[in-house]
Design an enzyme around this catalytic site. Sequence first.
Site, short mmCIF file in Angstrom:
data_model
loop_
_atom_site.label_atom_id
_atom_site.label_comp_id
_atom_site.label_asym_id
_atom_site.label_seq_id
_atom_site.Cartn_x
_atom_site.Cartn_y
_atom_site.Cartn_z
N ASN A 80 27.95 13.66 89.41
CA ASN A 80 28.46 15.17 89.44
C ASN A 80 29.51 15.59 90.40
O ASN A 80 29.61 15.21 91.48
CB ASN A 80 27.16 15.89 89.86
CG ASN A 80 27.14 17.47 89.24
OD1 ASN A 80 27.97 18.12 89.34
ND2 ASN A 80 26.06 17.93 88.75
N LYS B 131 29.55 33.27 80.56
CA LYS B 131 28.83 34.43 81.01
C LYS B 131 28.81 34.70 82.46
O LYS B 131 29.09 33.78 82.98
CB LYS B 131 27.40 34.06 80.52
CG LYS B 131 27.06 33.69 79.02
CD LYS B 131 25.82 33.38 78.63
CE LYS B 131 25.55 32.97 77.08
NZ LYS B 131 24.18 32.76 76.76
N THR C 93 45.50 15.41 77.76
CA THR C 93 44.11 14.83 77.36
C THR C 93 43.73 14.85 75.97
O THR C 93 44.66 15.34 75.10
CB THR C 93 43.07 15.95 78.30
OG1 THR C 93 43.04 17.12 77.50
CG2 THR C 93 43.65 16.23 79.53
N GLU C 94 42.73 14.37 75.65
CA GLU C 94 42.20 14.50 74.06
C GLU C 94 42.23 16.05 73.62
O GLU C 94 42.81 16.24 72.47
CB GLU C 94 40.90 13.90 74.12
CG GLU C 94 41.01 12.09 74.20
CD GLU C 94 40.75 11.76 75.64
OE1 GLU C 94 40.49 10.59 75.82
OE2 GLU C 94 40.54 12.61 76.51
N ASP D 76 34.77 23.05 81.56
CA ASP D 76 33.86 24.26 80.82
C ASP D 76 34.01 25.52 81.47
O ASP D 76 34.15 25.89 82.65
CB ASP D 76 32.36 23.90 81.13
CG ASP D 76 31.40 24.24 80.34
OD1 ASP D 76 31.75 25.76 79.92
OD2 ASP D 76 30.36 23.86 79.69
N GLU E 126 43.66 18.57 75.06
CA GLU E 126 44.77 19.36 75.16
C GLU E 126 45.50 18.87 73.74
O GLU E 126 46.20 19.78 73.15
CB GLU E 126 45.72 18.78 76.22
CG GLU E 126 47.00 19.40 76.49
CD GLU E 126 47.60 18.84 77.72
OE1 GLU E 126 48.82 19.28 77.93
OE2 GLU E 126 47.07 18.32 78.48
N ASP F 206 42.85 25.73 78.04
CA ASP F 206 43.35 26.37 76.91
C ASP F 206 42.61 27.74 76.75
O ASP F 206 42.96 28.62 75.86
CB ASP F 206 43.05 25.89 75.43
CG ASP F 206 41.61 25.58 75.23
OD1 ASP F 206 40.75 25.20 75.99
OD2 ASP F 206 40.95 26.02 74.09
N GLU G 257 40.72 13.30 89.31
CA GLU G 257 40.39 14.13 88.14
C GLU G 257 38.70 14.37 88.18
O GLU G 257 38.22 13.47 87.88
CB GLU G 257 40.85 13.84 86.94
CG GLU G 257 40.70 14.36 85.63
CD GLU G 257 41.08 13.97 84.18
OE1 GLU G 257 41.05 14.85 83.28
OE2 GLU G 257 41.13 12.73 84.18
#
Length: 212
Positions: free
Chosen positions: A96, A122, A192-193, A118, A195, A154, A44
């Site tokens: 990373n 932009k 997930t939290e 994320d 979600e 989402d 993940e």
Amino acid sequence: MRLRNKPWAKPLIEENPDFVVTEPTKLKGKWHTRFQNNNPIFVEIGMGKGRFIVEMAKKNPEKNYIGLELQTVAVGIALKKQLEEKLPNLQLICANGSGLGEYFEKGEIAGIYLNFSDPWPKKRQTKRRLTYKTFLEQYKEVLDSNGHIEFKTDNQGLFEYSLVSMNNFGMKFDGVWLDLHSSPEAEDNVMTEYEEKFSKKGQPIFKLEAHF
């Protein structure tokens, strides 16, 4: 989302090298020795606080899981969960996600999870999206011949972008859900939290599964 600093997180990580890898490049091509078995490995990218990856490891003991996260605080929170469970099939990486090709050998991974990444909305940030073509190139390199990607968000804009990006890259879709929690797929879905938070507000959750 940037979490508030927790002074205890870094020391906790340093005290638990058996569960957290801070120099993943040293394990490239050797992850099965870390797990001490040859079970398939699922990663993940951007695990956040670790709820999803911990639950997946509990649910599927015959598979190995790695949660990769850059934020030290998030890794610390996930590590607390792992210290309670002590799951032998779960490892955490504090690094990373853009260095995936440096952490894993070609074909070393069976599956990749991208959960609520994320959106980088932009236009100038497009290259930072985890479904941008340079990331897809890395995924293709480290996944085995049957490897797949599961992506949940989402954010409708990011979802639509990801569909186009993956299609343009030549990927094949195994499933697309525009409202995951209203579909039969919801029965086996591990949340997930974020979600859980979004779905309680009535926000539809988008999901896709795809392979190269």
